[in-house]
Design a protein around this motif. Structure first.
Motif, short mmCIF file in Angstrom:
data_model
loop_
_atom_site.label_atom_id
_atom_site.label_comp_id
_atom_site.label_asym_id
_atom_site.label_seq_id
_atom_site.Cartn_x
_atom_site.Cartn_y
_atom_site.Cartn_z
N LEU A 133 -6.50 -18.88 30.22
CA LEU A 133 -6.60 -17.70 31.07
C LEU A 133 -8.07 -17.56 31.44
O LEU A 133 -8.88 -17.05 30.67
N GLY A 134 -8.40 -18.07 32.63
CA GLY A 134 -9.80 -18.14 33.01
C GLY A 134 -10.52 -19.15 32.13
O GLY A 134 -10.12 -20.31 32.03
N ASN A 135 -11.58 -18.71 31.46
CA ASN A 135 -12.34 -19.59 30.57
C ASN A 135 -11.87 -19.49 29.12
O ASN A 135 -12.44 -20.13 28.24
N ILE A 136 -10.82 -18.72 28.90
CA ILE A 136 -10.33 -18.52 27.53
C ILE A 136 -9.12 -19.40 27.30
O ILE A 136 -8.14 -19.36 28.05
N HIS A 273 18.39 -24.61 37.30
CA HIS A 273 17.07 -24.39 37.89
C HIS A 273 16.01 -24.41 36.79
O HIS A 273 16.13 -23.70 35.78
N LEU A 274 14.98 -25.19 37.00
CA LEU A 274 13.89 -25.28 36.03
C LEU A 274 12.55 -25.13 36.74
O LEU A 274 12.34 -25.69 37.82
N ILE A 275 11.66 -24.38 36.11
CA ILE A 275 10.27 -24.29 36.56
C ILE A 275 9.43 -24.80 35.40
O ILE A 275 9.33 -24.14 34.35
N VAL A 276 8.85 -25.99 35.56
CA VAL A 276 8.17 -26.65 34.45
C VAL A 276 6.86 -27.25 34.91
O VAL A 276 6.64 -27.51 36.10
N ASP A 277 5.98 -27.52 33.93
CA ASP A 277 4.73 -28.22 34.24
C ASP A 277 4.92 -29.72 33.99
O ASP A 277 6.04 -30.18 33.73
N SER A 278 3.85 -30.47 34.07
CA SER A 278 3.94 -31.93 33.95
C SER A 278 4.38 -32.38 32.57
O SER A 278 4.81 -33.52 32.39
N LEU A 279 4.30 -31.51 31.56
CA LEU A 279 4.73 -31.85 30.21
C LEU A 279 6.15 -31.37 29.91
O LEU A 279 6.63 -31.50 28.79
N GLY A 280 6.79 -30.80 30.91
CA GLY A 280 8.14 -30.31 30.72
C GLY A 280 8.21 -28.94 30.06
O GLY A 280 9.29 -28.53 29.61
N PRO A 285 7.38 -18.48 37.65
CA PRO A 285 7.23 -18.75 39.09
C PRO A 285 5.82 -18.42 39.55
O PRO A 285 5.23 -17.40 39.16
N GLY A 286 5.25 -19.30 40.35
CA GLY A 286 3.91 -19.06 40.86
C GLY A 286 2.81 -19.66 40.04
O GLY A 286 1.65 -19.69 40.49
N ASP A 287 3.09 -20.15 38.83
CA ASP A 287 2.06 -20.81 38.03
C ASP A 287 1.53 -22.02 38.79
O ASP A 287 2.30 -22.79 39.38
N ALA A 290 3.00 -25.58 37.98
CA ALA A 290 4.44 -25.65 37.78
C ALA A 290 5.16 -26.18 39.02
O ALA A 290 4.72 -25.98 40.15
N LYS A 291 6.25 -26.88 38.77
CA LYS A 291 7.12 -27.34 39.84
C LYS A 291 8.52 -26.78 39.61
O LYS A 291 8.97 -26.67 38.47
N GLU A 292 9.20 -26.45 40.69
CA GLU A 292 10.56 -25.93 40.61
C GLU A 292 11.55 -27.04 40.95
O GLU A 292 11.47 -27.64 42.02
#
Length: 316
Positions: A133-136, A273-280, A285-287, A290-292
């Protein structure tokens, strides 16, 4: 072979008389041939058979376009990267499948791709990871991972239309299997009640005869005659509901009509329906990373389900 001619067509009907008759006979043979004793079974079953043919055709058509299932596809298609943990795992699934191996090794002039349905079990696993979250950067954050396992290939052929035809037949046979399970459960229930009824009647006869013996006899464990009589009557009532053998066949036939007449209640496809990042990892939504994605999930009224994707496999 059943369904091959009609299911090569894109339309969903009208179905030929011979196809409906073949599908009706298949339904009887694959569930309970004794049901042919039901008067006018062909005419009574026809509307349900047609309904099922329409349903399985639409279900297979809903699977969408095939994925290219190879190393190139894995490198380019995010969906394959989600379905398989690595390109090596994808290659191993292809190497281990006997039908893919057979078609690739066949000495034939056939060229082009191999076609199949890729089927997998889907589960969600709880895990922990990091979030920024930002630099954290926060560690040990609860996460949910989309996981696909138990990959297998069905109806592997060199012809896309042939694979679709076989899948429609497979879907119809799945409905027949569900009907058979319901009929078997009814038959097993009747057989169990009849065995129980015979045992209780034997106990009642023993108790009745014991009244005239030199010494009062008892069963071990002791039996309350009033409760025994009540249970015998309850079982008789249950058997009466199930009907005699002729009535039982009619009830079992009605089960078959119900399954084939309302196929959407017993076999259906819905979108996963899945919304996931490259690691699954499942994301909101909107990250940014992330891919839908949407997959087809096939389910049955028996509580079974699997994710299914049409695939195209290189011959070499």
């Amino acid at each position: 072979m059943l369904f091959r001619s009609i299911f090569r067509q894109k339309n969903t009907g009208p179905y030929t008389k011979s196809l409906v008759e073949d599908a009706t006979e298949r339904a009887m043979e694959d569930t309970d041939p004794c049901l042919k004793g039901v008067s006018g079974y062909r005419k009574k079953l026809k509307p349900a058979v047609v309904k099922s043919l329409e349903h399985v055709t639409a279900l297979v058509e809903s699977l969408g376009e095939p994925l290219q299932m190879d190393g190139v596809g894995f490198s380019r298609d995010f969906r394959l990267k989600l379905l398989f943990p690595s390109a090596e795992h994808l290659s191993r699934v292809l190497r281990d499948d006997p039908n893919v191996k057979r078609l690739r090794a066949a000495k034939t002039a056939a060229t082009g791709s191999i076609h199949a349905l890729l089927v997998m079990d889907y589960e969600e696993k709880s895990t922990f990871g990091t979030e920024s979250l930002g630099n954290i950067v926060t560690s040990n954050v609860p996460q949910v991972a989309a996981n696909f396992r138990n990959h297998r290939l069905l109806d592997v052929t060199r012809d896309a239309q042939e694979t679709l035809c076989l899948l429609r037949r497979r879907a119809y046979d799945q409905l027949l299997q569900i009907a058979l399970n319901l009929i078997t459960r009814q038959r097993d229930k009747r057989a169990g009640l009849e065995r129980r009824h015979t045992l209780l009647q034997s106990k009642a006869r023993v108790l009745e005869r014991a009244k005239g013996g030199f010494v009062a006899a008892t069963l071990s464990p002791p039996v309350n005659t009033a409760e025994l009589g009540r249970e015998i009557n309850e079982i008789r009532n249950e058997l009466a509901k199930l009907g005699c053998e002729t009535k039982a066949d009619q009830k079992h036939f009605n089960l078959l009509v119900e399954v084939l007449g309302t196929p959407q209640k017993h076999l259906w496809s819905d979108p996963l329906h899945l919304i996931v990042d490259s690691l699954g990892i499942k994301r909101n939504p909107g990250d940014a990373d992330a891919k839908e994605l949407t997959f087809s999930r096939i389910s049955t009224s028996q509580g079974k389900n699997a994710v299914a994707c049409l695939v195209r496999i290189p011959s070499e």
